[in-house]
Design an enzyme around this catalytic site. Structure first.
Site, PDB file in Angstrom:
ATOM      1  N   SER A 166       0.852  -1.195   0.000  1.00 46.71           N
ATOM      2  CA  SER A 166       0.000   0.000   0.000  1.00 46.71           C
ATOM      3  C   SER A 166       0.882   1.237   0.000  1.00 46.71           C
ATOM      4  O   SER A 166       1.664   1.454   0.933  1.00 46.71           O
ATOM      5  CB  SER A 166      -0.891  -0.001   1.245  1.00 46.71           C
TER       6      SER A 166
ATOM      7  N   HIS B 258      -1.480  -1.365  -4.119  1.00 43.59           N
ATOM      8  CA  HIS B 258      -2.737  -1.009  -3.458  1.00 43.59           C
ATOM      9  C   HIS B 258      -2.752   0.512  -3.239  1.00 43.59           C
ATOM     10  O   HIS B 258      -1.844   1.065  -2.619  1.00 43.59           O
ATOM     11  CB  HIS B 258      -2.799  -1.769  -2.127  1.00 43.59           C
TER      12      HIS B 258
ATOM     13  N   ASP C 110      -4.862   3.691  -1.776  1.00 41.66           N
ATOM     14  CA  ASP C 110      -5.937   4.050  -0.841  1.00 41.66           C
ATOM     15  C   ASP C 110      -6.467   5.455  -1.151  1.00 41.66           C
ATOM     16  O   ASP C 110      -5.746   6.439  -0.997  1.00 41.66           O
ATOM     17  CB  ASP C 110      -5.407   4.017   0.596  1.00 41.66           C
TER      18      ASP C 110
ATOM     19  N   MET D  48      -9.033   8.341  -0.133  1.00 39.25           N
ATOM     20  CA  MET D  48      -9.835   8.808   1.011  1.00 39.25           C
ATOM     21  C   MET D  48     -10.261  10.256   0.774  1.00 39.25           C
ATOM     22  O   MET D  48      -9.476  11.050   0.254  1.00 39.25           O
ATOM     23  CB  MET D  48      -9.009   8.737   2.300  1.00 39.25           C
TER      24      MET D  48
ATOM     25  N   HIS E 129      -8.555   1.170  -3.683  1.00 39.51           N
ATOM     26  CA  HIS E 129      -9.402   0.961  -2.502  1.00 39.51           C
ATOM     27  C   HIS E 129     -10.138   2.267  -2.245  1.00 39.51           C
ATOM     28  O   HIS E 129      -9.564   3.234  -1.759  1.00 39.51           O
ATOM     29  CB  HIS E 129      -8.510   0.554  -1.317  1.00 39.51           C
TER      30      HIS E 129
ATOM     31  N   MET F 292     -12.257   4.623  -0.385  1.00 37.90           N
ATOM     32  CA  MET F 292     -12.821   4.977   0.926  1.00 37.90           C
ATOM     33  C   MET F 292     -13.387   6.386   0.794  1.00 37.90           C
ATOM     34  O   MET F 292     -12.912   7.348   1.415  1.00 37.90           O
ATOM     35  CB  MET F 292     -11.727   4.893   1.999  1.00 37.90           C
TER      36      MET F 292
ATOM     37  N   MET G 196     -11.209  -5.726   6.347  1.00 40.98           N
ATOM     38  CA  MET G 196     -10.397  -4.693   7.004  1.00 40.98           C
ATOM     39  C   MET G 196      -9.996  -5.204   8.387  1.00 40.98           C
ATOM     40  O   MET G 196     -10.860  -5.592   9.181  1.00 40.98           O
ATOM     41  CB  MET G 196     -11.182  -3.386   7.153  1.00 40.98           C
TER      42      MET G 196
ATOM     43  N   ASP H  54      -6.348  -6.152   5.120  1.00 40.00           N
ATOM     44  CA  ASP H  54      -5.762  -4.816   5.000  1.00 40.00           C
ATOM     45  C   ASP H  54      -5.743  -4.124   6.356  1.00 40.00           C
ATOM     46  O   ASP H  54      -6.798  -3.882   6.944  1.00 40.00           O
ATOM     47  CB  ASP H  54      -6.612  -4.014   3.992  1.00 40.00           C
TER      48      ASP H  54
END
Ligand code: DX5
Ligand code: ZN
Length: 243
Positions: free
Chosen positions: A11, A36, A38, A40, A69, A71, A140, A178
């Site tokens: 990540s 990966h 992330d 957000m 991913h 979020m 998660m 994760d």
């Protein structure tokens, strides 16, 4: 899909963004299966990270799968932008999505791989109806929003339950974990049935370097007497290039 190996998904949340290209290249040399990413938005989780321009830049420097991913409160509105930037797969959350099936089908229609994530307090059974439509489930193992958080051990029996559901409903679906994955928790989650490990701090935050950290993570899973099930072996590629 190959279920006979355990894959590492570094990540980049824990990477040094000033050297992102180099760090991803090192992860690739270390045998990363995918990167990966992330995303957000400060609403779905109390943190802001990056957007599609970062994916666009990464696309130029790696041929690895870019796993996004999401979020964010409204993932559907951003899918096109991320696809255009070069994303290969999307993980969307069960939480906060009133039309999850629609989101999953939309990702399929974009011809991208699709996964659903569940938070630590969300029970495994919510996946029952959507599982046949998925390529991966992400359990998660911390609350989403930040890197470098401690692993929540009550997620271990859930990982096992999700693994059983996958066997029954969608054999071949990946079981990814994760959050808080390090040498110790990698062993525990693989023993519980995970076959894709996301790791940020344990890879990009390690003082031994990215490639060596990945080797160490792999080694931890096959050491200390842990007996892997027959179908679980490590997916090792190019790791000998660490130096
Ligand atoms: C947390 C993110 C994770 C994070 C993991 O919300 O989804 O991918 O990068 O970081 P570590 O491995 O440091 O716990
Ligand atoms: Zn993540």
């Amino acid at each position: 899909m190959d279920k006979g190996s355990v894959k590492l998904a570094p990540s980049i949340l824990a990477a040094d963004f000033a050297y992102l290209g180099e760090q991803v290249a090192e992860a690739e040399r270390g045998g990363a299966d995918r990167i990966h990413v992330d995303i957000m938005d400060g609403h779905f989780v109390p943190n802001i990270t990056m957007g599609a321009p970062v994916v666009q830049s990464l696309r130029k420097v790696t041929s690895l799968r870019l796993e996004i991913h999401m979020m964010i409160t409204d993932p559907d509105s951003f899918l096109d932008e991320f696809v255009k930037a070069g994303s290969d797969s999307f993980i969307v959350h069960w939480e906060g999505n009133n039309n999850l099936h629609r989101t999953v089908q939309r990702i399929r229609s974009l011809q991208k791989q699709v996964g659903v994530a569940i938070n630590p307090a969300t029970p495994a059974f919510v996946l029952e109806e959507i599982l046949p439509d998925l390529d991966q489930v992400l359990v998660m193992t911390v609350n989403p929003g930040f890197g470098h958080q401690p692993f929540i051990s009550t997620t271990l029996p859930k990982i096992k339950r999700v693994g059983q559901m996958i066997e029954q409903l969608k054999p071949g679906c990946e079981l990814e974990v994760d959050g808080g994955i390090d040498d110790a928790t990698a062993q525990l989650t693989v023993a519980a049935g995970a076959n894709v490990l996301v790791a940020g701090s344990a890879i990009f935050g390690a003082n031994v370097g990215v490639c060596a950290a990945m080797q160490r993570l792999r080694a931890s899973i096959i050491s200390n007497g842990l007996v892997l099930r027959d179908r679980q072996q490590f997916h090792v590629k190019k790791e000998q290039l660490c130096s």
